[in-house]
Motif scaffolding. Sequence first.
Motif, PDB file in Angstrom:
ATOM      1  N   LYS A   4       6.114   5.728   1.261  1.00  8.25           N
ATOM      2  CA  LYS A   4       7.266   6.131   0.472  1.00  8.25           C
ATOM      3  C   LYS A   4       7.077   5.637  -0.947  1.00  8.25           C
ATOM      4  CE  LYS A   4      10.046   2.175   2.049  1.00  8.25           C
ATOM      5  NZ  LYS A   4      11.324   1.780   2.633  1.00  8.25           N
ATOM      6  N   LYS A   5       7.607   6.373  -1.900  1.00  6.19           N
ATOM      7  CA  LYS A   5       7.445   6.031  -3.300  1.00  6.19           C
ATOM      8  C   LYS A   5       8.823   5.768  -3.893  1.00  6.19           C
ATOM      9  CE  LYS A   5       3.092   8.489  -3.892  1.00  6.19           C
ATOM     10  NZ  LYS A   5       2.317   9.432  -4.715  1.00  6.19           N
ATOM     11  N   VAL A   6       9.196   4.524  -3.954  1.00  3.15           N
ATOM     12  CA  VAL A   6      10.502   4.124  -4.456  1.00  3.15           C
ATOM     13  C   VAL A   6      10.303   3.001  -5.459  1.00  3.15           C
ATOM     14  CG1 VAL A   6      12.764   3.225  -3.865  1.00  3.15           C
ATOM     15  CG2 VAL A   6      11.569   4.712  -2.244  1.00  3.15           C
ATOM     16  N   TRP A   7      10.844   3.161  -6.677  1.00  4.47           N
ATOM     17  CA  TRP A   7      10.721   2.094  -7.663  1.00  4.47           C
ATOM     18  C   TRP A   7      11.611   0.927  -7.255  1.00  4.47           C
ATOM     19  CZ3 TRP A   7       6.955   1.918 -10.970  1.00  4.47           C
ATOM     20  CH2 TRP A   7       6.344   3.097 -11.387  1.00  4.47           C
ATOM     21  N   VAL A  16       7.670  -1.838  -9.709  1.00  8.67           N
ATOM     22  CA  VAL A  16       6.590  -1.306  -8.889  1.00  8.67           C
ATOM     23  C   VAL A  16       7.080  -0.139  -8.039  1.00  8.67           C
ATOM     24  CG1 VAL A  16       5.389  -3.524  -8.726  1.00  8.67           C
ATOM     25  CG2 VAL A  16       7.114  -2.939  -7.026  1.00  8.67           C
ATOM     26  N   LYS A  17       6.138   0.643  -7.594  1.00 12.15           N
ATOM     27  CA  LYS A  17       6.421   1.764  -6.714  1.00 12.15           C
ATOM     28  C   LYS A  17       5.815   1.451  -5.351  1.00 12.15           C
ATOM     29  CE  LYS A  17       5.809   5.782  -8.579  1.00 12.15           C
ATOM     30  NZ  LYS A  17       5.110   6.997  -9.086  1.00 12.15           N
ATOM     31  N   HIS A  18       6.646   1.440  -4.325  1.00 11.81           N
ATOM     32  CA  HIS A  18       6.158   1.153  -2.973  1.00 11.81           C
ATOM     33  C   HIS A  18       5.323   2.330  -2.499  1.00 11.81           C
ATOM     34  CE1 HIS A  18       7.104   0.339   1.533  1.00 11.81           C
ATOM     35  NE2 HIS A  18       5.948  -0.182   1.166  1.00 11.81           N
ATOM     36  N   ASP A  26       1.592  -5.067   2.338  1.00  8.61           N
ATOM     37  CA  ASP A  26       2.199  -3.880   1.737  1.00  8.61           C
ATOM     38  C   ASP A  26       1.553  -3.635   0.379  1.00  8.61           C
ATOM     39  OD1 ASP A  26       3.882  -3.668   3.913  1.00  8.61           O
ATOM     40  OD2 ASP A  26       5.523  -4.762   2.955  1.00  8.61           O
ATOM     41  N   VAL A  27       1.549  -2.364  -0.049  1.00  9.50           N
ATOM     42  CA  VAL A  27       0.887  -1.980  -1.294  1.00  9.50           C
ATOM     43  C   VAL A  27       1.902  -1.363  -2.246  1.00  9.50           C
ATOM     44  CG1 VAL A  27      -0.975  -0.623  -2.335  1.00  9.50           C
ATOM     45  CG2 VAL A  27      -1.247  -1.532  -0.011  1.00  9.50           C
ATOM     46  N   TYR A  28       1.865  -1.829  -3.502  1.00  9.40           N
ATOM     47  CA  TYR A  28       2.747  -1.316  -4.542  1.00  9.40           C
ATOM     48  C   TYR A  28       1.924  -0.908  -5.762  1.00  9.40           C
ATOM     49  CZ  TYR A  28       6.277  -3.870  -1.831  1.00  9.40           C
ATOM     50  OH  TYR A  28       7.081  -4.342  -0.817  1.00  9.40           O
ATOM     51  N   GLU A  29       2.415   0.079  -6.493  1.00 19.17           N
ATOM     52  CA  GLU A  29       1.784   0.481  -7.748  1.00 19.17           C
ATOM     53  C   GLU A  29       2.563  -0.126  -8.904  1.00 19.17           C
ATOM     54  OE1 GLU A  29       0.679   4.486 -10.354  1.00 19.17           O
ATOM     55  OE2 GLU A  29       1.638   4.670  -8.396  1.00 19.17           O
ATOM     56  N   MET A  98      -1.485 -10.205  -4.669  1.00 25.63           N
ATOM     57  CA  MET A  98      -2.760 -10.078  -5.360  1.00 25.63           C
ATOM     58  C   MET A  98      -2.747  -8.790  -6.169  1.00 25.63           C
ATOM     59  SD  MET A  98      -6.652 -10.361  -3.845  1.00 25.63           S
ATOM     60  CE  MET A  98      -6.650  -8.866  -2.838  1.00 25.63           C
ATOM     61  N   THR A  99      -3.145  -8.877  -7.432  1.00 29.59           N
ATOM     62  CA  THR A  99      -3.232  -7.705  -8.294  1.00 29.59           C
ATOM     63  C   THR A  99      -4.657  -7.183  -8.269  1.00 29.59           C
ATOM     64  OG1 THR A  99      -1.524  -8.658  -9.730  1.00 29.59           O
ATOM     65  CG2 THR A  99      -2.810  -6.819 -10.611  1.00 29.59           C
ATOM     66  N   VAL A 100      -4.789  -5.876  -8.083  1.00 30.60           N
ATOM     67  CA  VAL A 100      -6.124  -5.275  -7.943  1.00 30.60           C
ATOM     68  C   VAL A 100      -6.195  -3.993  -8.766  1.00 30.60           C
ATOM     69  CG1 VAL A 100      -6.394  -6.219  -5.617  1.00 30.60           C
ATOM     70  CG2 VAL A 100      -5.498  -3.899  -5.908  1.00 30.60           C
ATOM     71  N   GLN A 101      -7.423  -3.577  -9.067  1.00 28.05           N
ATOM     72  CA  GLN A 101      -7.608  -2.303  -9.751  1.00 28.05           C
ATOM     73  C   GLN A 101      -7.525  -1.168  -8.732  1.00 28.05           C
ATOM     74  OE1 GLN A 101     -11.700  -0.947 -10.792  1.00 28.05           O
ATOM     75  NE2 GLN A 101     -12.309  -3.078 -10.401  1.00 28.05           N
ATOM     76  N   PRO A 102      -7.124   0.020  -9.165  1.00 25.14           N
ATOM     77  CA  PRO A 102      -7.005   1.130  -8.219  1.00 25.14           C
ATOM     78  C   PRO A 102      -8.355   1.556  -7.664  1.00 25.14           C
ATOM     79  CG  PRO A 102      -6.536   1.857 -10.479  1.00 25.14           C
ATOM     80  CD  PRO A 102      -6.722   0.387 -10.528  1.00 25.14           C
ATOM     81  N   ALA A 103      -8.352   1.948  -6.409  1.00 26.68           N
ATOM     82  CA  ALA A 103      -9.553   2.462  -5.745  1.00 26.68           C
ATOM     83  C   ALA A 103      -9.100   3.390  -4.626  1.00 26.68           C
ATOM     84  CB  ALA A 103     -10.394   1.315  -5.180  1.00 26.68           C
ATOM     85  N   THR A 104      -9.894   4.389  -4.342  1.00 27.34           N
ATOM     86  CA  THR A 104      -9.593   5.300  -3.239  1.00 27.34           C
ATOM     87  C   THR A 104     -10.472   4.951  -2.045  1.00 27.34           C
ATOM     88  OG1 THR A 104     -11.200   6.904  -4.103  1.00 27.34           O
ATOM     89  CG2 THR A 104      -8.900   7.186  -4.749  1.00 27.34           C
TER      90      THR A 104
END
Length: 242
Positions: A4-7, A16-18, A26-29, A98-104
């Motif tokens: 889900k994408k919720v600020w 952050v966006k969940h 859990d991962v947030y943007e 932990m803060t990380v760089q984006p990766a697919t």
Amino acid sequence: MHNKKVWKTVKGADFVKHIYTGKTKDVYELENGHYLLKFKDDVTGENGVFDPGANTVGLTMEGAGRAGLRLTKHFFEILKEKDIPTHYIDADIEEATMTVQPATVFGKGLEVICRYRAVGSFLRRYGMYAQEEQPLDAFVEVTLKDDDRQDPPISEDALAMLGILSHEEYKELKELTKKIAATVKEELAKKEIDLYDIKFEFGRAKNGQVLLIDEISGGNMRAYKQGKYIEPLELEKMMLEM
């Protein structure tokens, strides 16, 4: 698992966006494009027994999230010194983030295991030939992250034929796995701890580079001292004690 994408606000971070709810984190943007991993106290296993190779949450261990993050930070910073590519940027132990760089991820996710001893699922599958705790020469095994099919092992050719990763990426992934596992093994050996096996996850950076993602903690490995298994929380204490 939920997507889900919720600020929303996570203490100690920008808005952050969940993005994703996983078994152990859990991962947030973040607004700046980086990602925030929030570590939980859940670990994988079955019937209340820890198993790094299991595809279900087996138990909750108070403090496991911060302990896993402390050890993860320790190892990622060693890898950074060795110029081994990872997604790690920094960590906040108090907030268990932990803060990380984006990766697919590759496909819908792969797990890569480096084995030094015949235990766990390796022994269950190959017990006709393998002896328990038989030494293995840094055997690299790739499995699909697929709970419904119990994370089946997959070969290099199948990965390439199914378009999950190329032969060149597989070679790079395998070399990185052996190099990172050897680094962890060497660090554990300084405390007279034996590494039996360890599980990694890899992804592609925006520039296409293969890099280590997720974590390196007691919840991802089997470690023993004088033949006795070391629980994840105890491993963190033993490794980081002053």
